[in-house]
Design a protein around this motif. Structure first.
Motif, PDB file in Angstrom:
ATOM      1  N   GLY A   9       0.816  -1.199   0.000  1.00  0.00           N
ATOM      2  CA  GLY A   9       0.000   0.000   0.000  1.00  0.00           C
ATOM      3  C   GLY A   9       0.854   1.255   0.000  1.00  0.00           C
ATOM      4  O   GLY A   9       2.073   1.202   0.070  1.00  0.00           O
ATOM      5  N   GLY A  10       0.172   2.396  -0.106  1.00  0.00           N
ATOM      6  CA  GLY A  10       0.899   3.655  -0.090  1.00  0.00           C
ATOM      7  C   GLY A  10       0.091   4.784  -0.677  1.00  0.00           C
ATOM      8  O   GLY A  10      -1.129   4.686  -0.828  1.00  0.00           O
ATOM      9  N   LEU A  11       0.794   5.844  -1.012  1.00  0.00           N
ATOM     10  CA  LEU A  11       0.193   7.053  -1.589  1.00  0.00           C
ATOM     11  C   LEU A  11       0.481   7.090  -3.081  1.00  0.00           C
ATOM     12  O   LEU A  11       1.631   6.913  -3.504  1.00  0.00           O
ATOM     13  CB  LEU A  11       0.773   8.289  -0.901  1.00  0.00           C
ATOM     14  N   VAL A  12      -0.554   7.352  -3.861  1.00  0.00           N
ATOM     15  CA  VAL A  12      -0.400   7.411  -5.310  1.00  0.00           C
ATOM     16  C   VAL A  12      -1.313   8.495  -5.856  1.00  0.00           C
ATOM     17  O   VAL A  12      -2.342   8.816  -5.242  1.00  0.00           O
ATOM     18  CB  VAL A  12      -0.709   6.035  -5.942  1.00  0.00           C
ATOM     19  N   GLN A  13      -0.944   9.048  -6.981  1.00  0.00           N
ATOM     20  CA  GLN A  13      -1.780  10.075  -7.604  1.00  0.00           C
ATOM     21  C   GLN A  13      -2.900   9.427  -8.412  1.00  0.00           C
ATOM     22  O   GLN A  13      -2.815   8.260  -8.819  1.00  0.00           O
ATOM     23  CB  GLN A  13      -0.935  10.952  -8.507  1.00  0.00           C
ATOM     24  N   THR A  14      -3.927  10.197  -8.656  1.00  0.00           N
ATOM     25  CA  THR A  14      -5.034   9.739  -9.512  1.00  0.00           C
ATOM     26  C   THR A  14      -4.487   9.250 -10.852  1.00  0.00           C
ATOM     27  O   THR A  14      -3.639   9.906 -11.464  1.00  0.00           O
ATOM     28  CB  THR A  14      -6.022  10.876  -9.745  1.00  0.00           C
ATOM     29  N   GLY A  15      -4.968   8.080 -11.250  1.00  0.00           N
ATOM     30  CA  GLY A  15      -4.508   7.478 -12.492  1.00  0.00           C
ATOM     31  C   GLY A  15      -3.333   6.542 -12.326  1.00  0.00           C
ATOM     32  O   GLY A  15      -2.958   5.841 -13.274  1.00  0.00           O
ATOM     33  N   GLY A  16      -2.763   6.516 -11.150  1.00  0.00           N
ATOM     34  CA  GLY A  16      -1.610   5.669 -10.890  1.00  0.00           C
ATOM     35  C   GLY A  16      -1.996   4.230 -10.590  1.00  0.00           C
ATOM     36  O   GLY A  16      -3.168   3.854 -10.617  1.00  0.00           O
ATOM     37  N   SER A  17      -0.978   3.440 -10.295  1.00  0.00           N
ATOM     38  CA  SER A  17      -1.163   2.006 -10.039  1.00  0.00           C
ATOM     39  C   SER A  17      -0.460   1.587  -8.757  1.00  0.00           C
ATOM     40  O   SER A  17       0.546   2.197  -8.358  1.00  0.00           O
ATOM     41  CB  SER A  17      -0.602   1.176 -11.203  1.00  0.00           C
TER      42      SER A  17
END
Length: 124
Positions: A9-17
């Protein structure tokens, strides 16, 4: 002692994977159907996606159709959740769960073992 340990898990931007993994121990993994659930703050735990114990059948919530896939490696006692095109509404704690049955199920109460959860945060 049965353990399900999520990671990835973690932090990702919109559209990321992101790809989550759930490593199982203390149980005959190939006899268990597996599921991924998620719970956002103030909301109930909801079914995301599941896979039969053989890996031949999968099921998913409409909200993740075409974006999330599930797979398993029985030799490694691990189930994976590949999440693509992530959206802010996918933000939640993601849990893997094991059910001693041929098929997955969509109701949390039908699962026998749970992981501790992994936070996924999608920023807009």
């Amino acid at each position: 002692q049965v353990q399900l340990v999520e990671s990835g898990g973690g932090l990702v931007q919109t559209g990321g994977s992101l790809r989550l993994s759930c490593a199982a121990s203390g149980l005959p993994f190939s006899l268990y159907a597996m599921g991924w659930f998620r719970q956002a703050p103030g909301k109930e735990r909801e079914f995301v996606i599941g896979i039969s114990r053989s890996g031949s059948i999968t099921d998913h919530a409409d909200s993740v159709k075409g974006r999330f896939t599930i797979s398993r490696d029985n030799a490694k006692s691990t189930v994976y959740l590949q999440m693509n095109n992530l959206k802010p509404e996918d933000t939640a704690v993601y849990y893997c769960a094991a059910r001693v049955n041929l098929m997955e199920a969509t109701t949390p109460s039908e699962y026998h073992h749970w992981g501790q959860g992994s936070q996924v945060t999608v920023s807009s």
